[in-house]
Design an enzyme around this catalytic site. Sequence first.
Site, PDB file in Angstrom:
ATOM      1  N   ASP A  74       8.232   4.060 -10.246  1.00  0.00           N
ATOM      2  CA  ASP A  74       7.190   3.990  -9.221  1.00  0.00           C
ATOM      3  C   ASP A  74       6.851   2.531  -8.933  1.00  0.00           C
ATOM      4  OD1 ASP A  74       4.899   6.262  -8.198  1.00  0.00           O
ATOM      5  OD2 ASP A  74       4.414   4.132  -7.964  1.00  0.00           O
TER       6      ASP A  74
ATOM      7  N   ASN B 120       1.651  16.262  -7.067  1.00  0.00           N
ATOM      8  CA  ASN B 120       0.537  16.324  -6.123  1.00  0.00           C
ATOM      9  C   ASN B 120       0.999  17.129  -4.914  1.00  0.00           C
ATOM     10  OD1 ASN B 120      -1.114  14.626  -7.717  1.00  0.00           O
ATOM     11  ND2 ASN B 120      -0.143  12.806  -6.850  1.00  0.00           N
TER      12      ASN B 120
ATOM     13  N   GLN C  75      -1.363  13.700  -2.467  1.00  0.00           N
ATOM     14  CA  GLN C  75       0.025  13.466  -2.051  1.00  0.00           C
ATOM     15  C   GLN C  75       0.056  12.504  -0.875  1.00  0.00           C
ATOM     16  OE1 GLN C  75       2.329  17.003  -1.111  1.00  0.00           O
ATOM     17  NE2 GLN C  75       4.234  15.835  -0.937  1.00  0.00           N
TER      18      GLN C  75
ATOM     19  N   VAL D 223       3.374  10.849  -0.097  1.00  0.00           N
ATOM     20  CA  VAL D 223       4.745  10.889   0.412  1.00  0.00           C
ATOM     21  C   VAL D 223       5.151  12.361   0.480  1.00  0.00           C
ATOM     22  CG1 VAL D 223       7.137  10.187   0.063  1.00  0.00           C
ATOM     23  CG2 VAL D 223       5.277   8.640  -0.616  1.00  0.00           C
TER      24      VAL D 223
ATOM     25  N   HIS E  43       8.218  15.380  -5.165  1.00  0.00           N
ATOM     26  CA  HIS E  43       8.593  14.519  -6.294  1.00  0.00           C
ATOM     27  C   HIS E  43       7.739  14.872  -7.497  1.00  0.00           C
ATOM     28  CE1 HIS E  43       5.572  12.593  -3.775  1.00  0.00           C
ATOM     29  NE2 HIS E  43       5.063  12.062  -4.866  1.00  0.00           N
TER      30      HIS E  43
ATOM     31  N   HIS F 254       6.051  13.276 -10.829  1.00  0.00           N
ATOM     32  CA  HIS F 254       5.692  12.044 -11.532  1.00  0.00           C
ATOM     33  C   HIS F 254       5.914  12.277 -13.029  1.00  0.00           C
ATOM     34  CE1 HIS F 254       3.209  10.139  -8.206  1.00  0.00           C
ATOM     35  NE2 HIS F 254       3.202  11.393  -7.791  1.00  0.00           N
TER      36      HIS F 254
HETATM   37  P1  5GP Z   1       2.162  10.912  -4.267  1.00  0.00           P
HETATM   38  O1  5GP Z   1       0.867  10.177  -4.062  1.00  0.00           O
HETATM   39  O2  5GP Z   1       2.759  11.345  -2.956  1.00  0.00           O
HETATM   40  O3  5GP Z   1       2.097  12.016  -5.276  1.00  0.00           O
HETATM   41  O4  5GP Z   1       3.150   9.856  -4.925  1.00  0.00           O
HETATM   42  C1  5GP Z   1       3.857   8.907  -4.180  1.00  0.00           C
HETATM   43  C2  5GP Z   1       4.244   7.820  -5.123  1.00  0.00           C
HETATM   44  O5  5GP Z   1       5.239   7.029  -4.516  1.00  0.00           O
HETATM   45  C3  5GP Z   1       3.086   6.882  -5.501  1.00  0.00           C
HETATM   46  O6  5GP Z   1       2.901   6.889  -6.903  1.00  0.00           O
HETATM   47  C4  5GP Z   1       3.542   5.532  -4.956  1.00  0.00           C
HETATM   48  O7  5GP Z   1       3.169   4.457  -5.793  1.00  0.00           O
HETATM   49  C5  5GP Z   1       5.051   5.700  -4.884  1.00  0.00           C
HETATM   50  N1  5GP Z   1       5.673   4.880  -3.860  1.00  0.00           N
HETATM   51  C6  5GP Z   1       5.249   4.718  -2.580  1.00  0.00           C
HETATM   52  N2  5GP Z   1       6.085   3.914  -1.906  1.00  0.00           N
HETATM   53  C7  5GP Z   1       7.068   3.564  -2.790  1.00  0.00           C
HETATM   54  C8  5GP Z   1       8.224   2.736  -2.659  1.00  0.00           C
HETATM   55  O8  5GP Z   1       8.543   2.168  -1.624  1.00  0.00           O
HETATM   56  N3  5GP Z   1       8.998   2.608  -3.777  1.00  0.00           N
HETATM   57  C9  5GP Z   1       8.690   3.239  -4.961  1.00  0.00           C
HETATM   58  N4  5GP Z   1       9.523   3.028  -5.990  1.00  0.00           N
HETATM   59  N5  5GP Z   1       7.606   4.025  -5.102  1.00  0.00           N
HETATM   60  C10 5GP Z   1       6.802   4.188  -4.024  1.00  0.00           C
END
Ligand code: 5GP
Length: 120
Positions: free
Chosen positions: A33, A89, A96, A98, A102, A104
């Site tokens: 991440d 999420n 969430q 993205v 996915h 975590h």
């Molecule tokens: P969510 O909030 O959708 O459950 O998790 C998305 C995750 O993607 C977050 O923990 C965020 O830090 C990670 N993330 C967002 N953009 C990028 C990126 O460009 N590269 C990487 N490696 N992680 C990302």
Amino acid sequence: MSDNMPTLFTRIINREIPADIVYEDDQCIVINDIAPQAPVHMLVIPRQPIPRLVDATLSDQAILGHLMWVAGEVARVAGVDEAFRLVVNNGANAGQTVFHLHLHVLASKDDRQQFTEAQL
Ligand code: 5GP
């Protein structure tokens, strides 16, 4: 974002955006991440861009199981197999950001040490 736009994670999978890739196979990729919330914070991402867990269908059972198996494997390789957490999420109101499914994988090396000491 329109439905036919590739997601951020699809762009990472396609090497259009750089990422620290931990593991990949024909079904998924694992990256570190970019903003870790724990000393170990990896994301297990299917190549197939299912937006949210709730959007998965019965025909996605195999990939969902594979993601879980890979999460355990990368946790083991990272040396945190005695103490790690899996988080999904689902939906903006759950955090969430993205919309490409996915998992975590979160772990603290300190947790692992405490766990080991507790077993002594
Ligand atoms: P969510 O909030 O959708 O459950 O998790 C998305 C995750 O993607 C977050 O923990 C965020 O830090 C990670 N993330 C967002 N953009 C990028 C990126 O460009 N590269 C990487 N490696 N992680 C990302």
